[in-house]
Design a protein around this motif. Structure first.
Motif, PDB file in Angstrom:
ATOM      1  N   ARG A  11       0.830  -1.209   0.000  1.00  0.00           N
ATOM      2  CA  ARG A  11       0.000   0.000   0.000  1.00  0.00           C
ATOM      3  C   ARG A  11       0.861   1.254   0.000  1.00  0.00           C
ATOM      4  O   ARG A  11       0.546   2.244  -0.671  1.00  0.00           O
ATOM      5  CB  ARG A  11      -0.939   0.001   1.213  1.00  0.00           C
ATOM      6  CG  ARG A  11      -2.064  -1.027   1.134  1.00  0.00           C
ATOM      7  CD  ARG A  11      -3.180  -0.714   2.108  1.00  0.00           C
ATOM      8  NE  ARG A  11      -2.714  -0.619   3.483  1.00  0.00           N
ATOM      9  CZ  ARG A  11      -2.640  -1.644   4.323  1.00  0.00           C
ATOM     10  NH1 ARG A  11      -3.011  -2.850   3.921  1.00  0.00           N
ATOM     11  NH2 ARG A  11      -2.210  -1.475   5.559  1.00  0.00           N
ATOM     12  N   ARG A  60       0.952   4.200  -2.806  1.00  0.00           N
ATOM     13  CA  ARG A  60       0.776   5.630  -2.514  1.00  0.00           C
ATOM     14  C   ARG A  60       1.922   6.443  -3.084  1.00  0.00           C
ATOM     15  O   ARG A  60       1.727   7.532  -3.633  1.00  0.00           O
ATOM     16  CB  ARG A  60       0.660   5.869  -1.004  1.00  0.00           C
ATOM     17  CG  ARG A  60      -0.639   5.388  -0.400  1.00  0.00           C
ATOM     18  CD  ARG A  60      -0.935   6.076   0.926  1.00  0.00           C
ATOM     19  NE  ARG A  60       0.118   5.905   1.904  1.00  0.00           N
ATOM     20  CZ  ARG A  60       0.224   4.865   2.713  1.00  0.00           C
ATOM     21  NH1 ARG A  60      -0.672   3.878   2.645  1.00  0.00           N
ATOM     22  NH2 ARG A  60       1.200   4.789   3.593  1.00  0.00           N
ATOM     23  N   ASP A  65       1.188  12.985   8.294  1.00  0.00           N
ATOM     24  CA  ASP A  65       0.753  12.211   7.129  1.00  0.00           C
ATOM     25  C   ASP A  65      -0.037  10.987   7.568  1.00  0.00           C
ATOM     26  O   ASP A  65      -1.064  10.642   6.961  1.00  0.00           O
ATOM     27  CB  ASP A  65       1.973  11.802   6.303  1.00  0.00           C
ATOM     28  CG  ASP A  65       1.582  11.155   4.984  1.00  0.00           C
ATOM     29  OD1 ASP A  65       0.997  11.849   4.145  1.00  0.00           O
ATOM     30  OD2 ASP A  65       1.848   9.946   4.812  1.00  0.00           O
ATOM     31  N   TRP A  66       0.405  10.328   8.643  1.00  0.00           N
ATOM     32  CA  TRP A  66      -0.307   9.149   9.153  1.00  0.00           C
ATOM     33  C   TRP A  66      -1.660   9.543   9.725  1.00  0.00           C
ATOM     34  O   TRP A  66      -2.676   8.857   9.487  1.00  0.00           O
ATOM     35  CB  TRP A  66       0.544   8.460  10.223  1.00  0.00           C
ATOM     36  CG  TRP A  66      -0.116   7.246  10.818  1.00  0.00           C
ATOM     37  CD1 TRP A  66      -0.205   6.002  10.265  1.00  0.00           C
ATOM     38  CD2 TRP A  66      -0.778   7.170  12.092  1.00  0.00           C
ATOM     39  NE1 TRP A  66      -0.882   5.160  11.113  1.00  0.00           N
ATOM     40  CE2 TRP A  66      -1.237   5.842  12.236  1.00  0.00           C
ATOM     41  CE3 TRP A  66      -1.003   8.084  13.115  1.00  0.00           C
ATOM     42  CZ2 TRP A  66      -1.924   5.407  13.369  1.00  0.00           C
ATOM     43  CZ3 TRP A  66      -1.691   7.659  14.251  1.00  0.00           C
ATOM     44  CH2 TRP A  66      -2.147   6.339  14.378  1.00  0.00           C
ATOM     45  N   ASP A 108      -4.135  10.116   6.943  1.00  0.00           N
ATOM     46  CA  ASP A 108      -4.642   8.873   6.382  1.00  0.00           C
ATOM     47  C   ASP A 108      -5.627   8.206   7.332  1.00  0.00           C
ATOM     48  O   ASP A 108      -6.662   7.680   6.918  1.00  0.00           O
ATOM     49  CB  ASP A 108      -3.471   7.939   6.070  1.00  0.00           C
ATOM     50  CG  ASP A 108      -3.914   6.662   5.371  1.00  0.00           C
ATOM     51  OD1 ASP A 108      -4.525   6.763   4.290  1.00  0.00           O
ATOM     52  OD2 ASP A 108      -3.659   5.573   5.900  1.00  0.00           O
ATOM     53  N   LYS A 109      -5.340   8.269   8.624  1.00  0.00           N
ATOM     54  CA  LYS A 109      -6.173   7.601   9.629  1.00  0.00           C
ATOM     55  C   LYS A 109      -7.521   8.286   9.786  1.00  0.00           C
ATOM     56  O   LYS A 109      -8.556   7.632   9.936  1.00  0.00           O
ATOM     57  CB  LYS A 109      -5.436   7.574  10.968  1.00  0.00           C
ATOM     58  CG  LYS A 109      -6.194   6.843  12.073  1.00  0.00           C
ATOM     59  CD  LYS A 109      -5.405   6.837  13.371  1.00  0.00           C
ATOM     60  CE  LYS A 109      -6.177   6.112  14.470  1.00  0.00           C
ATOM     61  NZ  LYS A 109      -5.466   6.170  15.778  1.00  0.00           N
ATOM     62  N   GLY A 159      -8.690  10.943   7.689  1.00  0.00           N
ATOM     63  CA  GLY A 159      -9.183  11.628   6.508  1.00  0.00           C
ATOM     64  C   GLY A 159      -9.002  13.133   6.568  1.00  0.00           C
ATOM     65  O   GLY A 159      -9.836  13.891   6.065  1.00  0.00           O
ATOM     66  N   GLU A 187      -7.250  16.098   5.202  1.00  0.00           N
ATOM     67  CA  GLU A 187      -6.407  16.586   4.120  1.00  0.00           C
ATOM     68  C   GLU A 187      -5.447  17.670   4.607  1.00  0.00           C
ATOM     69  O   GLU A 187      -4.317  17.766   4.140  1.00  0.00           O
ATOM     70  CB  GLU A 187      -7.280  17.133   2.985  1.00  0.00           C
ATOM     71  CG  GLU A 187      -8.062  16.055   2.244  1.00  0.00           C
ATOM     72  CD  GLU A 187      -8.825  16.623   1.068  1.00  0.00           C
ATOM     73  OE1 GLU A 187      -8.583  17.802   0.722  1.00  0.00           O
ATOM     74  OE2 GLU A 187      -9.652  15.894   0.498  1.00  0.00           O
ATOM     75  N   ALA A 210      -2.167  16.210   5.966  1.00  0.00           N
ATOM     76  CA  ALA A 210      -1.228  15.754   4.946  1.00  0.00           C
ATOM     77  C   ALA A 210      -0.482  16.938   4.334  1.00  0.00           C
ATOM     78  O   ALA A 210       0.742  16.896   4.156  1.00  0.00           O
ATOM     79  CB  ALA A 210      -1.965  14.971   3.862  1.00  0.00           C
TER      80      ALA A 210
END
Length: 360
Positions: free
Chosen positions: A174, A178, A308-309, A312-313, A315, A317, A320
């Motif tokens: 994964r 990405r 960043d994590w 992703d965890k 949602g 934006e 990130a």
């Protein structure tokens, strides 16, 4: 997420220069908080050799509970050479946290930053941008504290399980996907092992191959550990993502950090299905503790990895983008000529922190 939409971050400063590099990382997160539409709540807690020396435990139960309740964990360097367990091993809460929270994926990026000199000829033109994923809960480290020693011999046992390997490889594919989606050209995933000698690694490789069938868009291959080490010091730009056993990953991640300027430039994360710890790859450096000479870059970049994590965890934006902004700020600072003591320069902890904050 925590109450009032604040991201609750457990902050474990650790030992030696750990608290010294943690402070700038928290400053950077506070600086970026408002502009990214984020809100943080930091809770500090003890962990490390200093706490062991005072109490006989590397971490109190309250620290473990805090980590369990937090959205993410920031960890400074831990351990001191002069403080050890009765069996002469070092105090290592970072390893204990991996076991407690099943943090099986040790993510060790190595990216050559503009303005930082690599030991590899041609790296300044070709660049280095790779990731070592180190299985972090078993392998040879599964024997930690369990080895058998007699007058005549000592034995340690390596453990490779299907459950952990399957999750590790899914995570790795994964991540490779990405990175490809973000524009990494010619990327792929390499399984690093010693399957030609050890049955455990042949088992490890077979699970990798099974997982590869579910990710046909990622170029997957294998390489023996010795060949990998040789290739990394000749053509590191040929690598994208590598996944390997715990001990091999421990060694390779130090090697790749050396390719990009040293441990002071190398961030890391230990990630599981639910929890994650973010920390610099470097040690506690007690020889420079309290002198303001420590390079906080790895800790700052670890905080960017955390964002960043979290993005992703949850949602988010904005998280990130905030992580990318921190990386760009670090790039700008080094391209502009800042030079930490470890590179023969005269810029200490405060200089690097001030410059990154200004670049943000």
């Amino acid at each position: 997420m925590s109450a009032n939409d604040a991201l609750h971050i457990a902050v474990l400063g650790g030992d030696g220069i750990g608290p010294e590099v943690m402070a700038p990382a928290l400053e950077v997160l506070r600086k970026i908080e408002a502009s990214a539409g984020l809100k943080f709540r930091f809770t500090e807690a003890p962990a490390g050799a200093g706490h062991y020396k005072e109490t006989g435990k590397s971490m109190p139960e309250s620290t473990i509970r805090l980590c369990e309740e937090a959205d993410a964990i920031l960890l400074g360097a831990c351990g001191l050479p002069s403080v050890r367990y009765p069996d002469n091993t070092e105090i290592a809460p970072q390893i204990e946290l991996r076991v407690i929270f099943d943090l099986y994926a040790g993510v060790r990026p190595a990216r050559l930053i503009p303005g930082v000199k690599s030991t590899i000829v041609g790296a300044d033109q070709k660049g280095i941008d790779l990731v070592v994923i180190r299985e972090s809960t078993e392998g040879l480290f599964a024997s930690m504290g369990k080895g058998v020693v007699t007058d005549d011999e000592a034995r340690e046992t390596m453990v490779i399980t299907r459950r952990t390997s399957e999750r590790l490889f899914e995570f790795s594919f994964r991540l490779a996907e990405r990175r490809k989606a973000r524009g990494k050209v010619g990327g792929g995933l390499t399984c690093v092992d010693k399957a030609n000698v050890f049955k455990a690694f042949a088992f490890f490789r077979s699970i990798f191959d099974e997982t590869a069938k579910r990710h046909p868009d990622v170029s997957a291959d294998h390489l023996y550990i010795d060949a990998t080490a040789a290739a990394l010091v000749k053509r590191p730009w040929d690598f994208d993502v590598m996944v390997t056993e715990n001990m091999f990953g421990d060694i390779l991640s130090d090697l790749t950090a050396g390719l990009i300027g040293g441990m002071g430039m190398a961030p890391s994360a230990d990630i599981g299905d639910r929890y994650a710890v973010f920390q610099p790859c470097h040690g506690t450096a007690p020889d420079i503790m309290g002198q303001g000479r420590a390079n906080p870059t790895a800790m700052i970049l670890s905080a960017a990895m955390m964002l960043d994590w979290l993005a992703d965890k949850h949602g988010l934006e904005g998280a990130a983008e905030a992580g990318e902004r921190i990386e760009r700020a670090v790039d700008k600072v080094y391209a502009g000529g800042i030079k930490p003591f470890e590179f023969g320069g005269s810029n200490g902890t405060a200089d690097v922190a001030k410059a990154v904050l200004a670049a943000l």
